[in-house]
Motif scaffolding. Structure first.
Motif, PDB file in Angstrom:
ATOM      1  N   UNK A 115      21.823  26.432  11.159  1.00  0.00           N
ATOM      2  CA  UNK A 115      20.830  26.502  12.269  1.00  0.00           C
ATOM      3  C   UNK A 115      19.569  27.269  11.889  1.00  0.00           C
ATOM      4  N   UNK A 116      19.275  28.432  11.103  1.00  0.00           N
ATOM      5  CA  UNK A 116      18.277  28.709  10.505  1.00  0.00           C
ATOM      6  C   UNK A 116      17.301  27.480   9.748  1.00  0.00           C
ATOM      7  N   UNK A 117      18.061  27.014   8.757  1.00  0.00           N
ATOM      8  CA  UNK A 117      17.432  26.022   8.005  1.00  0.00           C
ATOM      9  C   UNK A 117      16.753  25.050   8.816  1.00  0.00           C
ATOM     10  N   UNK A 118      17.486  24.477   9.695  1.00  0.00           N
ATOM     11  CA  UNK A 118      17.192  23.240  10.590  1.00  0.00           C
ATOM     12  C   UNK A 118      15.798  23.735  11.668  1.00  0.00           C
ATOM     13  N   UNK A 119      15.894  25.205  11.827  1.00  0.00           N
ATOM     14  CA  UNK A 119      14.998  25.729  12.784  1.00  0.00           C
ATOM     15  C   UNK A 119      15.401  25.278  14.360  1.00  0.00           C
ATOM     16  N   UNK A 120      16.616  25.166  14.552  1.00  0.00           N
ATOM     17  CA  UNK A 120      17.093  24.866  15.728  1.00  0.00           C
ATOM     18  C   UNK A 120      16.690  26.139  16.729  1.00  0.00           C
ATOM     19  N   UNK A 121      15.853  25.463  17.915  1.00  0.00           N
ATOM     20  CA  UNK A 121      15.508  26.322  18.740  1.00  0.00           C
ATOM     21  C   UNK A 121      16.721  27.163  19.529  1.00  0.00           C
ATOM     22  N   UNK A 122      16.292  28.448  19.789  1.00  0.00           N
ATOM     23  CA  UNK A 122      17.567  29.203  20.382  1.00  0.00           C
ATOM     24  C   UNK A 122      17.266  29.466  21.847  1.00  0.00           C
ATOM     25  N   UNK A 123      16.232  28.777  22.536  1.00  0.00           N
ATOM     26  CA  UNK A 123      15.982  29.089  23.723  1.00  0.00           C
ATOM     27  C   UNK A 123      16.067  30.479  24.293  1.00  0.00           C
ATOM     28  N   UNK A 124      15.088  31.125  23.533  1.00  0.00           N
ATOM     29  CA  UNK A 124      14.605  32.386  23.745  1.00  0.00           C
ATOM     30  C   UNK A 124      16.010  33.622  23.656  1.00  0.00           C
ATOM     31  N   UNK A 125      17.093  33.007  23.114  1.00  0.00           N
ATOM     32  CA  UNK A 125      18.387  33.796  22.964  1.00  0.00           C
ATOM     33  C   UNK A 125      18.694  33.994  21.333  1.00  0.00           C
ATOM     34  N   UNK A 126      19.732  34.730  21.304  1.00  0.00           N
ATOM     35  CA  UNK A 126      20.126  34.773  19.799  1.00  0.00           C
ATOM     36  C   UNK A 126      20.671  33.792  19.062  1.00  0.00           C
ATOM     37  N   UNK A 127      21.156  32.783  19.807  1.00  0.00           N
ATOM     38  CA  UNK A 127      21.834  31.650  19.029  1.00  0.00           C
ATOM     39  C   UNK A 127      21.685  30.341  19.708  1.00  0.00           C
ATOM     40  N   UNK A 128      21.872  29.313  18.996  1.00  0.00           N
ATOM     41  CA  UNK A 128      21.952  27.992  19.424  1.00  0.00           C
ATOM     42  C   UNK A 128      23.617  27.555  19.841  1.00  0.00           C
ATOM     43  N   UNK A 167      22.586  22.880  25.498  1.00  0.00           N
ATOM     44  CA  UNK A 167      23.729  22.649  24.323  1.00  0.00           C
ATOM     45  C   UNK A 167      23.967  21.316  23.770  1.00  0.00           C
ATOM     46  N   UNK A 168      23.404  20.240  24.946  1.00  0.00           N
ATOM     47  CA  UNK A 168      23.222  18.843  24.520  1.00  0.00           C
ATOM     48  C   UNK A 168      22.326  18.824  23.258  1.00  0.00           C
ATOM     49  N   UNK A 169      20.911  19.220  23.633  1.00  0.00           N
ATOM     50  CA  UNK A 169      20.005  19.463  22.483  1.00  0.00           C
ATOM     51  C   UNK A 169      20.417  20.214  21.506  1.00  0.00           C
ATOM     52  N   UNK A 170      21.039  21.301  21.284  1.00  0.00           N
ATOM     53  CA  UNK A 170      21.465  21.992  20.093  1.00  0.00           C
ATOM     54  C   UNK A 170      22.529  20.912  19.397  1.00  0.00           C
ATOM     55  N   UNK A 171      23.507  20.334  20.263  1.00  0.00           N
ATOM     56  CA  UNK A 171      24.518  19.645  19.525  1.00  0.00           C
ATOM     57  C   UNK A 171      23.965  18.380  18.916  1.00  0.00           C
ATOM     58  N   UNK A 172      22.664  17.926  19.468  1.00  0.00           N
ATOM     59  CA  UNK A 172      22.233  16.762  18.867  1.00  0.00           C
ATOM     60  C   UNK A 172      21.336  16.952  17.372  1.00  0.00           C
ATOM     61  N   UNK A 173      20.914  18.273  17.426  1.00  0.00           N
ATOM     62  CA  UNK A 173      20.334  18.616  16.187  1.00  0.00           C
ATOM     63  C   UNK A 173      21.392  18.783  15.086  1.00  0.00           C
ATOM     64  N   UNK A 174      22.667  19.188  15.106  1.00  0.00           N
ATOM     65  CA  UNK A 174      23.567  19.037  14.291  1.00  0.00           C
ATOM     66  C   UNK A 174      24.096  17.675  13.927  1.00  0.00           C
ATOM     67  N   UNK A 175      24.272  16.847  14.976  1.00  0.00           N
ATOM     68  CA  UNK A 175      24.459  15.774  14.754  1.00  0.00           C
ATOM     69  C   UNK A 175      23.644  14.581  13.927  1.00  0.00           C
ATOM     70  N   UNK A 176      22.317  14.928  14.118  1.00  0.00           N
ATOM     71  CA  UNK A 176      21.050  14.374  13.427  1.00  0.00           C
ATOM     72  C   UNK A 176      21.248  14.917  11.945  1.00  0.00           C
ATOM     73  N   UNK A 177      21.661  16.100  11.620  1.00  0.00           N
ATOM     74  CA  UNK A 177      21.743  16.624  10.342  1.00  0.00           C
ATOM     75  C   UNK A 177      22.991  15.941   9.507  1.00  0.00           C
ATOM     76  N   UNK A 178      24.145  15.691  10.341  1.00  0.00           N
ATOM     77  CA  UNK A 178      25.326  15.090  10.057  1.00  0.00           C
ATOM     78  C   UNK A 178      24.986  13.438   9.386  1.00  0.00           C
ATOM     79  N   UNK A 179      24.266  12.968  10.305  1.00  0.00           N
ATOM     80  CA  UNK A 179      23.724  11.421  10.223  1.00  0.00           C
ATOM     81  C   UNK A 179      22.755  11.347   8.918  1.00  0.00           C
ATOM     82  N   UNK A 180      22.084  12.313   8.742  1.00  0.00           N
ATOM     83  CA  UNK A 180      21.238  12.077   7.407  1.00  0.00           C
ATOM     84  C   UNK A 180      21.819  12.219   6.133  1.00  0.00           C
ATOM     85  N   UNK A 181      23.179  12.883   6.284  1.00  0.00           N
ATOM     86  CA  UNK A 181      23.828  12.974   4.598  1.00  0.00           C
ATOM     87  C   UNK A 181      24.251  11.622   4.137  1.00  0.00           C
TER      88      UNK A 181
END
Length: 181
Positions: A115-128, A167-181
């Motif tokens: 999460x930190x490495x990708x810079x996933x937006x936390x939407x003003x909260x503590x976590x994505x 949560x769809x946005x957050x999930x997509x960030x992690x799908x994109x990471x997995x698809x880049x590998x």
């Protein structure tokens, strides 16, 4: 209140309302809770975030840690060091290679690093990440993509469209990471 000889505590009124219930060993519940055999007192450690930290925090289990880039980290092999205390109060240190993280089978520490490495937006909260991560210990692994799906489904059911979209946005960030590998 006293009806047919039974007081408010469920005992006959003549026994009194302040009777302390005892267990088989003769100790009250309060005494048992204050003297649990072998229990360590619960303490929390909070790591204050510094400029060189990617993440500092924890969860409801007592797990508390911070994450920094490792000295030998490169663009091709981003590597972080996670240090902290686990849910039992034991110190730990882990080296995590970001490119080896699999969000379908990851620990909460690995996902915080990602999460930190990708810079996933936390939407003003503590976590994505979904709220269930607050119950995970240091070595617990989970399918975070399934956790996202469940959270999206729950928020949709509750009519919380903004949280569904987040949560769809957050999930997509992690799908994109997995698809880049």
């Amino acid at each position: 209140m006293n009806i047919n000889g039974i007081g408010t505590t469920g005992y006959p009124a003549w026994q009194g309302a302040r009777r302390t219930r005892q267990n088989a060993a003769g100790k009250s519940f309060a005494a048992q809770m204050n003297n649990v055999a072998g229990a360590k007192p619960h303490t929390s450690i909070v790591y204050m975030k510094t400029d060189d930290m990617l993440y500092s925090g924890g969860n409801g289990t007592g797990l508390s840690f911070y994450i920094k880039y490792a000295e030998g980290s490169t663009e091709d092999d981003p590597t972080v060091i996670a240090k902290g205390v686990d849910e039992n109060g034991n110190e730990f240190e882990q080296t995590i290679h970001i490119n080896k993280i699999n969000p379908k089978c990851a620990t909460v520490v690995e996902m915080r690093a990602l999460e930190a490495h990708l810079g996933v937006d936390k939407n003003g909260g503590l976590s994505s990440l979904p709220p269930e991560t607050g119950e995970m210990g240091l070595h617990d692994r989970a399918d975070f993509m399934d956790m996202f799906q469940k959270q999206i489904s729950d928020m949709r059911l509750l009519g919380q469209q903004k949280l569904v979209a987040y949560y769809q946005y957050s999930m997509q960030a992690y799908w994109d990471f997995m698809n880049r590998k």
